[in-house]
Scaffold this motif. Sequence first.
Motif: not given
Length: 234
Positions: A50-54, A82-84, A105-108, A154-160
């Motif tokens: 909780k509280g941690y962001k991309a 996600m590490g990938g 996880a480029a797609k999930y 997590f989804m923001k990491v992928v989108q970025k």
Amino acid sequence: MSIGVLFLHGFSGGPYEVQPFADYVQKKTGWMMAIPTLSGHGEAEHLEMKGYKAQHWLMDAEIAYRRLAKQVDEIIIVGFSMGGVIAMYLANRYKVKKLVLLSAAAKYISPSQLVKDFRIMATDAMNKKLQENELFARYKFKFLNVPFSATVEFMKVVQKTSPYIKNIKCPTFIVQGLLDGIVPSQTAQILYDQIQSKEKLIYLSECGKHHICYSDDCDEWFDEVLIFIKTDNK
């Protein structure tokens, strides 16, 4: 030339997700290893996300890369799930000798495989064997302890990262389980097609689920990836 390997675990996971492969590489090469724990992550029963962001997770990875870069001449990055994705982010920003993507996880979420997995869990539950189900054991703590806000990050990491996959030119090895219920197996081919490296390989594990470092055929792909990352290394 001294070599360092940076291992990046997945969303809501920890170093244990990549530890089998890290131990294998360490034993075979003696290279310097770095396996950071991303903010809020770790063992499943101790998650505090909780509280941690991309940006926290991306910065954690950048700091780990920079720290390792001060100690070695060349860096190989191995990223799981996600590490990938974060590994690809780093490959776009820093010099990376080789890139290894494990269940990246480029797609999930693979709905069809998840349905199969949950049917098996339901059967095990009816037979009072749910506690013996590997998938249930791995995810029961995560179902309870991962806030929705963290999943959004997590989804923001992928989108970025997604728009810049096409810019990756370092040699890349992709490993993907065909029974992965989290990352659709076709993701591996999508990444293979987008990455612009002239040297890229793909391994599809017929028995591999999401936690690919624990697949029954891991010894086989461990060997293949090791040959790949050692090539041209002195």
